[in-house]
Design a protein around this motif. Structure first.
Motif, PDB file in Angstrom:
ATOM      1  N   ARG A   1      42.588  44.868  31.885  1.00 21.40           N
ATOM      2  CA  ARG A   1      43.514  44.010  32.024  1.00 21.40           C
ATOM      3  C   ARG A   1      44.760  44.539  33.489  1.00 21.40           C
ATOM      4  O   ARG A   1      45.008  45.587  32.953  1.00 21.40           O
ATOM      5  CB  ARG A   1      44.387  43.413  30.706  1.00 21.40           C
ATOM      6  CG  ARG A   1      43.735  43.415  29.497  1.00 21.40           C
ATOM      7  CD  ARG A   1      44.147  43.217  28.435  1.00 21.40           C
ATOM      8  NE  ARG A   1      43.744  42.477  27.266  1.00 21.40           N
ATOM      9  CZ  ARG A   1      44.135  42.843  25.791  1.00 21.40           C
ATOM     10  NH1 ARG A   1      44.883  43.134  25.578  1.00 21.40           N
ATOM     11  NH2 ARG A   1      43.494  41.570  25.282  1.00 21.40           N
TER      12      ARG A   1
ATOM     13  N   GLU B   1      38.056  37.350  29.664  1.00 21.37           N
ATOM     14  CA  GLU B   1      37.402  36.396  29.571  1.00 21.37           C
ATOM     15  C   GLU B   1      37.214  35.956  31.631  1.00 21.37           C
ATOM     16  O   GLU B   1      36.361  35.500  32.212  1.00 21.37           O
ATOM     17  CB  GLU B   1      38.092  35.295  29.164  1.00 21.37           C
ATOM     18  CG  GLU B   1      36.179  33.511  29.595  1.00 21.37           C
ATOM     19  CD  GLU B   1      37.082  33.323  28.882  1.00 21.37           C
ATOM     20  OE1 GLU B   1      36.428  31.890  28.863  1.00 21.37           O
ATOM     21  OE2 GLU B   1      37.913  32.778  28.195  1.00 21.37           O
ATOM     22  N   HIS B   2      38.970  35.545  31.939  1.00 20.08           N
ATOM     23  CA  HIS B   2      39.127  35.178  33.146  1.00 20.08           C
ATOM     24  C   HIS B   2      38.266  36.302  34.014  1.00 20.08           C
ATOM     25  O   HIS B   2      37.562  36.141  35.021  1.00 20.08           O
ATOM     26  CB  HIS B   2      40.391  35.309  33.530  1.00 20.08           C
ATOM     27  CG  HIS B   2      41.026  36.379  34.314  1.00 20.08           C
ATOM     28  ND1 HIS B   2      42.015  37.229  32.764  1.00 20.08           N
ATOM     29  CD2 HIS B   2      41.535  36.991  34.990  1.00 20.08           C
ATOM     30  CE1 HIS B   2      42.464  38.308  33.499  1.00 20.08           C
ATOM     31  NE2 HIS B   2      42.010  38.643  34.768  1.00 20.08           N
TER      32      HIS B   2
ATOM     33  N   GLN C   1      34.964  36.573  34.054  1.00 18.39           N
ATOM     34  CA  GLN C   1      34.207  34.888  34.957  1.00 18.39           C
ATOM     35  C   GLN C   1      34.017  35.268  36.138  1.00 18.39           C
ATOM     36  O   GLN C   1      32.875  35.538  37.524  1.00 18.39           O
ATOM     37  CB  GLN C   1      35.472  33.645  34.657  1.00 18.39           C
ATOM     38  CG  GLN C   1      35.201  33.528  33.671  1.00 18.39           C
ATOM     39  CD  GLN C   1      35.912  31.946  33.705  1.00 18.39           C
ATOM     40  OE1 GLN C   1      37.341  31.780  34.125  1.00 18.39           O
ATOM     41  NE2 GLN C   1      35.982  31.077  32.433  1.00 18.39           N
ATOM     42  N   ARG C   2      35.619  36.204  36.994  1.00 12.17           N
ATOM     43  CA  ARG C   2      35.125  36.158  38.182  1.00 12.17           C
ATOM     44  C   ARG C   2      34.325  37.106  39.062  1.00 12.17           C
ATOM     45  O   ARG C   2      33.442  36.803  39.721  1.00 12.17           O
ATOM     46  CB  ARG C   2      36.810  37.230  38.419  1.00 12.17           C
ATOM     47  CG  ARG C   2      36.582  37.146  40.087  1.00 12.17           C
ATOM     48  CD  ARG C   2      38.202  37.825  40.253  1.00 12.17           C
ATOM     49  NE  ARG C   2      38.371  38.734  41.405  1.00 12.17           N
ATOM     50  CZ  ARG C   2      40.156  38.461  42.703  1.00 12.17           C
ATOM     51  NH1 ARG C   2      40.912  38.724  41.807  1.00 12.17           N
ATOM     52  NH2 ARG C   2      40.037  38.843  43.448  1.00 12.17           N
TER      53      ARG C   2
ATOM     54  N   SER D   1      32.969  36.669  28.163  1.00  9.91           N
ATOM     55  CA  SER D   1      32.762  35.008  28.611  1.00  9.91           C
ATOM     56  C   SER D   1      31.757  34.527  28.156  1.00  9.91           C
ATOM     57  O   SER D   1      30.525  34.797  28.930  1.00  9.91           O
ATOM     58  CB  SER D   1      33.673  34.875  29.864  1.00  9.91           C
ATOM     59  OG  SER D   1      33.331  33.685  30.682  1.00  9.91           O
TER      60      SER D   1
END
Length: 282
Positions: A161, A190-191, A194-195, A210
């Motif tokens: 985070r 999740e972001h 994804q990245r 994710s």
């Protein structure tokens, strides 16, 4: 088509080629019967060091030994015919250096017949990943929340985070560049998952990450609901076997106390026509 559609045994290169394709299905197994059940449906079966908590009642994975992993690895190998079998390297078996890691990984593979090993850590473990992979040992990496480092994290907390996201990205890139064929992303936003999935060239296997990951993994006993008190938020319960087992055991206990079990069909007469087709269990 998913790797699970293949009839031949799945290999690390086949898993690597699934990057960006049909998501990889992964579950854990620690015993032969469970291995037989998950092998039909999974691309990858992991003998995780979570066995210490799931089957041995340990408070964490830190007490799991190399001998324990090899014992359970042998059992799972007897039940897996086509999924890729990966075995966790337990705490203390690889952190000392690449040579120690190779020695123990080679023993795991030789004694169990697994196709790959898994180890935790990112940039700091990249030299070890490279040492192993260049010597013929396929490595599944693991970054994000790494349970063997739980004391450093202060508990099983979400990782990555805020500014800490760069650390996770660097860890994933480092193990990918070092030759790992896939990497577990555990308990990250999740972001970020994804990245990372978009940035690195090897498949990401999410657990608390994710749906955009290249695959998903869960502890089988968790998704089957075999534990009533342990309910992590990232686990979906696909059934509640603990409740069903409780009802079955209670029914058995009642029937024994009321002398309703064993019934006539469960006992043997003097007649020679009786043939026992079952195998004794002790």
């Amino acid at each position: 088509m998913s790797v699970a559609g293949e009839t031949k045994t799945i290999t690390p290169p086949m898993v690597r080629l699934q990057k960006g394709r049909t998501p990889l299905v992964c579950l854990t197994a620690y015993t032969t019967p469970m291995a037989k059940l998950v092998d039909r449906h999974c691309d990858l079966v992991l003998v995780g060091d979570s066995v210490g908590m799931v089957l041995h009642g340990l408070p964490s994975t830190l007490g799991v030994t190399l001998d324990m992993m090899i014992m359970h690895g042998k059992a799972v190998r007897r039940g897996v015919e086509r999924a890729l079998l990966v075995i966790d390297m337990p705490f203390g078996s690889y952190e000392e250096g690449p040579e120690q890691a190779f020695r123990h990984a080679a023993r795991i593979m030789a004694e169990t017949g697994c196709a790959a090993v898994k180890l935790e850590g990112g940039e700091t473990m990249a030299p070890t990943v490279r040492f192993l992979t260049t010597r013929g040992i396929p490595v599944m990496a693991h970054v994000g929340l790494t349970p063997q480092a739980v004391n450093m994290f202060g508990g099983y907390r979400v990782q990555g985070r805020g500014e800490d996201a760069d650390r996770i990205r660097s860890d994933a890139t480092a193990v990918a560049d070092a030759g790992a064929f896939c990497v577990v992303l555990e308990k990250v936003p999740e972001h970020l998952a994804q990245r990372v999935t978009a940035e690195i060239t090897i498949p990401t296997i999410g657990i608390g990450a994710s749906p955009a990951c290249d695959g998903q993994i869960l502890v089988t006993e968790d998704m089957l609901g075999l534990f009533t008190s342990f309910r992590p938020s990232f686990v979906k319960r696909y059934t509640e076997l603990a409740q069903d087992a409780d009802v079955a055991i209670a029914t058995y206990a009642t029937e024994v106390r009321q002398r309703r079990f064993p019934a006539v069909e469960h006992v043997f007469s003097e007649a020679p026509k009786d043939v026992d087709v079952g195998q004794p269990r002790r």
